[in-house]
Design a protein around this motif. Structure first.
Motif, PDB file in Angstrom:
ATOM      1  N   PRO A 147      17.620  -0.086 -11.583  1.00  0.00           N
ATOM      2  CA  PRO A 147      16.355   0.634 -11.451  1.00  0.00           C
ATOM      3  C   PRO A 147      15.833   1.196 -12.775  1.00  0.00           C
ATOM      4  CG  PRO A 147      18.163   1.988 -10.658  1.00  0.00           C
ATOM      5  CD  PRO A 147      18.751   0.650 -11.016  1.00  0.00           C
ATOM      6  N   GLU A 148      14.530   1.449 -12.782  1.00  0.00           N
ATOM      7  CA  GLU A 148      13.910   2.109 -13.928  1.00  0.00           C
ATOM      8  C   GLU A 148      14.570   3.478 -14.107  1.00  0.00           C
ATOM      9  OE1 GLU A 148       9.695   2.357 -13.394  1.00  0.00           O
ATOM     10  OE2 GLU A 148       9.415   3.525 -15.216  1.00  0.00           O
ATOM     11  N   GLY A 149      14.871   3.847 -15.344  1.00  0.00           N
ATOM     12  CA  GLY A 149      15.488   5.156 -15.583  1.00  0.00           C
ATOM     13  C   GLY A 149      16.981   5.178 -15.293  1.00  0.00           C
ATOM     14  N   GLU A 191       8.861  -5.497 -17.516  1.00  0.00           N
ATOM     15  CA  GLU A 191       8.807  -4.781 -18.798  1.00  0.00           C
ATOM     16  C   GLU A 191       7.396  -4.401 -19.213  1.00  0.00           C
ATOM     17  OE1 GLU A 191      10.150  -3.388 -21.353  1.00  0.00           O
ATOM     18  OE2 GLU A 191      12.268  -3.617 -20.882  1.00  0.00           O
ATOM     19  N   GLN A 192       7.296  -3.254 -19.882  1.00  0.00           N
ATOM     20  CA  GLN A 192       6.074  -2.924 -20.617  1.00  0.00           C
ATOM     21  C   GLN A 192       6.141  -3.522 -22.013  1.00  0.00           C
ATOM     22  OE1 GLN A 192       4.374   1.048 -20.781  1.00  0.00           O
ATOM     23  NE2 GLN A 192       5.612   1.569 -19.006  1.00  0.00           N
ATOM     24  N   ASN A 193       7.377  -3.692 -22.524  1.00  0.00           N
ATOM     25  CA  ASN A 193       7.585  -4.276 -23.843  1.00  0.00           C
ATOM     26  C   ASN A 193       7.399  -5.798 -23.732  1.00  0.00           C
ATOM     27  OD1 ASN A 193       8.573  -5.266 -26.267  1.00  0.00           O
ATOM     28  ND2 ASN A 193      10.118  -3.661 -26.444  1.00  0.00           N
ATOM     29  N   GLY A 208       3.245  -5.907 -17.895  1.00  0.00           N
ATOM     30  CA  GLY A 208       1.984  -5.243 -17.585  1.00  0.00           C
ATOM     31  C   GLY A 208       2.063  -3.792 -17.994  1.00  0.00           C
ATOM     32  N   ALA A 209       0.896  -3.171 -18.107  1.00  0.00           N
ATOM     33  CA  ALA A 209       0.833  -1.785 -18.572  1.00  0.00           C
ATOM     34  C   ALA A 209       1.365  -0.832 -17.506  1.00  0.00           C
ATOM     35  CB  ALA A 209      -0.606  -1.444 -18.932  1.00  0.00           C
ATOM     36  N   ASN A 210       1.438   0.433 -17.880  1.00  0.00           N
ATOM     37  CA  ASN A 210       1.752   1.512 -16.950  1.00  0.00           C
ATOM     38  C   ASN A 210       0.924   1.445 -15.686  1.00  0.00           C
ATOM     39  OD1 ASN A 210       3.528   3.601 -17.319  1.00  0.00           O
ATOM     40  ND2 ASN A 210       2.382   4.391 -19.074  1.00  0.00           N
ATOM     41  N   GLY A 211       1.576   1.520 -14.543  1.00  0.00           N
ATOM     42  CA  GLY A 211       0.817   1.599 -13.295  1.00  0.00           C
ATOM     43  C   GLY A 211       0.282   0.264 -12.800  1.00  0.00           C
ATOM     44  N   ALA A 212       0.666  -0.842 -13.445  1.00  0.00           N
ATOM     45  CA  ALA A 212       0.158  -2.159 -13.038  1.00  0.00           C
ATOM     46  C   ALA A 212       0.744  -2.608 -11.705  1.00  0.00           C
ATOM     47  CB  ALA A 212       0.455  -3.191 -14.114  1.00  0.00           C
ATOM     48  N   GLY A 213       1.864  -1.990 -11.291  1.00  0.00           N
ATOM     49  CA  GLY A 213       2.466  -2.345 -10.011  1.00  0.00           C
ATOM     50  C   GLY A 213       3.827  -3.012 -10.140  1.00  0.00           C
ATOM     51  N   LYS A 214       4.388  -2.981 -11.336  1.00  0.00           N
ATOM     52  CA  LYS A 214       5.645  -3.701 -11.592  1.00  0.00           C
ATOM     53  C   LYS A 214       6.798  -3.154 -10.751  1.00  0.00           C
ATOM     54  CE  LYS A 214       5.603  -2.714 -16.022  1.00  0.00           C
ATOM     55  NZ  LYS A 214       4.455  -1.791 -16.024  1.00  0.00           N
ATOM     56  N   THR A 215       6.975  -1.841 -10.802  1.00  0.00           N
ATOM     57  CA  THR A 215       8.081  -1.235 -10.049  1.00  0.00           C
ATOM     58  C   THR A 215       7.897  -1.455  -8.549  1.00  0.00           C
ATOM     59  OG1 THR A 215       8.423   0.418 -11.765  1.00  0.00           O
ATOM     60  CG2 THR A 215       9.283   0.955  -9.582  1.00  0.00           C
ATOM     61  N   THR A 216       6.653  -1.366  -8.099  1.00  0.00           N
ATOM     62  CA  THR A 216       6.366  -1.580  -6.679  1.00  0.00           C
ATOM     63  C   THR A 216       6.829  -2.973  -6.244  1.00  0.00           C
ATOM     64  OG1 THR A 216       4.488  -0.070  -6.828  1.00  0.00           O
ATOM     65  CG2 THR A 216       4.527  -1.590  -4.943  1.00  0.00           C
ATOM     66  N   ILE A 217       6.591  -3.962  -7.081  1.00  0.00           N
ATOM     67  CA  ILE A 217       6.994  -5.339  -6.742  1.00  0.00           C
ATOM     68  C   ILE A 217       8.524  -5.439  -6.655  1.00  0.00           C
ATOM     69  CG2 ILE A 217       7.035  -7.726  -7.589  1.00  0.00           C
ATOM     70  CD1 ILE A 217       4.252  -7.172  -8.780  1.00  0.00           C
ATOM     71  N   ASP A 238      14.464  -3.385 -14.135  1.00  0.00           N
ATOM     72  CA  ASP A 238      13.212  -2.635 -14.236  1.00  0.00           C
ATOM     73  C   ASP A 238      13.181  -1.847 -15.542  1.00  0.00           C
ATOM     74  OD1 ASP A 238      10.844  -1.347 -13.826  1.00  0.00           O
ATOM     75  OD2 ASP A 238      11.358  -0.509 -11.863  1.00  0.00           O
ATOM     76  N   GLU A 239      12.393  -2.313 -16.480  1.00  0.00           N
ATOM     77  CA  GLU A 239      12.174  -1.649 -17.776  1.00  0.00           C
ATOM     78  C   GLU A 239      13.477  -1.270 -18.493  1.00  0.00           C
ATOM     79  OE1 GLU A 239       8.954  -0.132 -18.897  1.00  0.00           O
ATOM     80  OE2 GLU A 239       7.732  -0.518 -17.128  1.00  0.00           O
ATOM     81  N   PRO A 240      14.332  -2.245 -18.772  1.00  0.00           N
ATOM     82  CA  PRO A 240      15.587  -1.905 -19.449  1.00  0.00           C
ATOM     83  C   PRO A 240      15.393  -1.310 -20.846  1.00  0.00           C
ATOM     84  CG  PRO A 240      15.314  -4.281 -19.321  1.00  0.00           C
ATOM     85  CD  PRO A 240      14.257  -3.679 -18.450  1.00  0.00           C
ATOM     86  N   HIS A 242       0.833  -1.212   0.000  1.00  0.00           N
ATOM     87  CA  HIS A 242       0.000   0.000   0.000  1.00  0.00           C
ATOM     88  C   HIS A 242       0.861   1.254   0.000  1.00  0.00           C
ATOM     89  CE1 HIS A 242      -2.855  -3.009   1.410  1.00  0.00           C
ATOM     90  NE2 HIS A 242      -3.823  -2.169   1.077  1.00  0.00           N
ATOM     91  N   TYR A 243       0.382   2.283  -0.686  1.00  0.00           N
ATOM     92  CA  TYR A 243       0.915   3.644  -0.519  1.00  0.00           C
ATOM     93  C   TYR A 243      -0.198   4.404   0.191  1.00  0.00           C
ATOM     94  CZ  TYR A 243       4.321   2.350  -4.137  1.00  0.00           C
ATOM     95  OH  TYR A 243       5.318   1.737  -4.865  1.00  0.00           O
ATOM     96  N   GLY A 244      -0.078   4.612   1.480  1.00  0.00           N
ATOM     97  CA  GLY A 244      -1.199   5.198   2.224  1.00  0.00           C
ATOM     98  C   GLY A 244      -2.398   4.264   2.098  1.00  0.00           C
ATOM     99  N   VAL A 245      -3.501   4.789   1.599  1.00  0.00           N
ATOM    100  CA  VAL A 245      -4.687   3.928   1.472  1.00  0.00           C
ATOM    101  C   VAL A 245      -4.751   3.231   0.114  1.00  0.00           C
ATOM    102  CG1 VAL A 245      -6.085   5.220   3.127  1.00  0.00           C
ATOM    103  CG2 VAL A 245      -6.134   5.868   0.702  1.00  0.00           C
ATOM    104  N   ILE A 246      -3.851   3.619  -0.794  1.00  0.00           N
ATOM    105  CA  ILE A 246      -3.891   3.012  -2.144  1.00  0.00           C
ATOM    106  C   ILE A 246      -3.224   1.649  -2.123  1.00  0.00           C
ATOM    107  CG2 ILE A 246      -3.088   3.229  -4.537  1.00  0.00           C
ATOM    108  CD1 ILE A 246      -2.970   6.289  -4.023  1.00  0.00           C
ATOM    109  N   GLU A 247      -3.944   0.649  -2.605  1.00  0.00           N
ATOM    110  CA  GLU A 247      -3.362  -0.692  -2.715  1.00  0.00           C
ATOM    111  C   GLU A 247      -2.747  -0.840  -4.106  1.00  0.00           C
ATOM    112  OE1 GLU A 247      -5.989  -4.204  -2.699  1.00  0.00           O
ATOM    113  OE2 GLU A 247      -4.755  -4.901  -1.027  1.00  0.00           O
ATOM    114  N   ALA A 248      -1.414  -0.798  -4.170  1.00  0.00           N
ATOM    115  CA  ALA A 248      -0.729  -0.841  -5.476  1.00  0.00           C
ATOM    116  C   ALA A 248      -0.520  -2.272  -5.944  1.00  0.00           C
ATOM    117  CB  ALA A 248       0.613  -0.123  -5.383  1.00  0.00           C
ATOM    118  N   VAL A 249      -0.390  -3.197  -4.984  1.00  0.00           N
ATOM    119  CA  VAL A 249      -0.157  -4.606  -5.294  1.00  0.00           C
ATOM    120  C   VAL A 249      -1.062  -5.433  -4.393  1.00  0.00           C
ATOM    121  CG1 VAL A 249       1.539  -6.460  -5.012  1.00  0.00           C
ATOM    122  CG2 VAL A 249       2.221  -4.333  -6.109  1.00  0.00           C
TER     123      VAL A 249
END
Ligand code: ATP
Length: 234
Positions: free
Chosen positions: A82-84, A191-193, A34-43, A159-161, A10-17
């Protein structure tokens, strides 16, 4: 080798995974797509100890690591790109690589690893005295991967090479990932790809809004109608 059991983040009340379970066996390339915001980086950040899960466990080689600090997780043999990229600007290519080995005191071992990294990425040897921020995107990705390899990880987290890279560089990076596997390092790739990531994966998982919705071998997922429709424009 890596077992992620029923984790929620969770990020605060948001359940990301939400209640995610998957595993990576020694020697595999496993892709999480998975798409943008699917929770990949969080995992990934949860596995590397940068975020704590609300519930669930992460086991690396039979040891629970979900409460272990990140530097101890690196020392246990798990390293993240890391991503980026997050290379260190203002430091040379060589200095960036040295940062990847900061936990190791054995100078001889560091030299040996540096030599291996330069053999794998000859462009980094050519540019070793150059400020890392002057490298192209593809070269920075190689530097970030080289830096992670300096700690001789048993499991490499990527993360998203492919992010932001031209197709020719993407192909090169994915070839290098396969070489890294052949030389004995296990790989978890985010990956998103989906096309590229699944085509080199032994197994894969598809993530949607924080949940795993499909799993199978890389080839099975590539061929599946759902993946074709959702990610590959098929
Ligand atoms: P991307 O490929 O865009 O990075 P992702 O699959 O890696 O996406 P995450 O970055 O893990 O996804 O994000 C998962 C969800 O958690 C998203 O809804 C995102 O908005 C949210 N999120 C991520 N980081 C935070 C944060 N620090 N605070 C609040 N919400 C966050």
């Amino acid at each position: 080798m890596l077992k992620v059991n029923d984790i929620s983040v969770h990020y605060g009340v948001i359940e990301a995974v939400r209640k995610i379970t998957f595993e990576v066996n020694q020697g595999e390339i496993v892709s999480l797509v998975g798409a943008n915001g699917a929770g990949k980086t969080t995992i990934l950040r949860t596995i590397s100890g940068l975020i704590r899960p609300t519930t669930g466990t992460v086991e690396f080689e039979g040891v629970a690591i979900e409460k272990v600090p990140p530097q101890k997780i690196v020392a246990a043999g798990l390293s993240q790109v890391p991503e980026g990229r997050h290379i260190f600007p203002g430091l040379t290519v060589l200095e960036n690589l040295e940062m990847g080995a900061f936990l190791r005191k054995n100078k001889e071992e560091n030299k040996k690893m540096m030599k291996e990294v330069f053999e794998r990425f000859p462009i980094l040897a050519e540019r070793k005295g150059q400020d890392a921020s002057t490298l192209s995107g593809g070269e920075q990705q190689m530097l970030a991967m080289g830096r992670a390899l300096m700690s001789q990880p048993k499991l490499l987290l990527l993360d998203e090479p492919s992010m932001g890279l031209a197709p020719i560089f993407i192909k090169e990076i994915f070839n290098i990932i396969q070489d890294i596997q052949k030389q004995g390092t296990t790989v978890l790739l985010i990956e998103q790809n989906a096309n590229m990531a699944l085509s080199i994966a032994d197994r894969g998982y598809v993530l949607e809004t924080g949940k795993i919705v499909l799993s199978g071998t890389g080839q099975e997922l590539l061929a599946s109608e759902e993946v074709q429709k959702a990610y590959l424009g098929g």
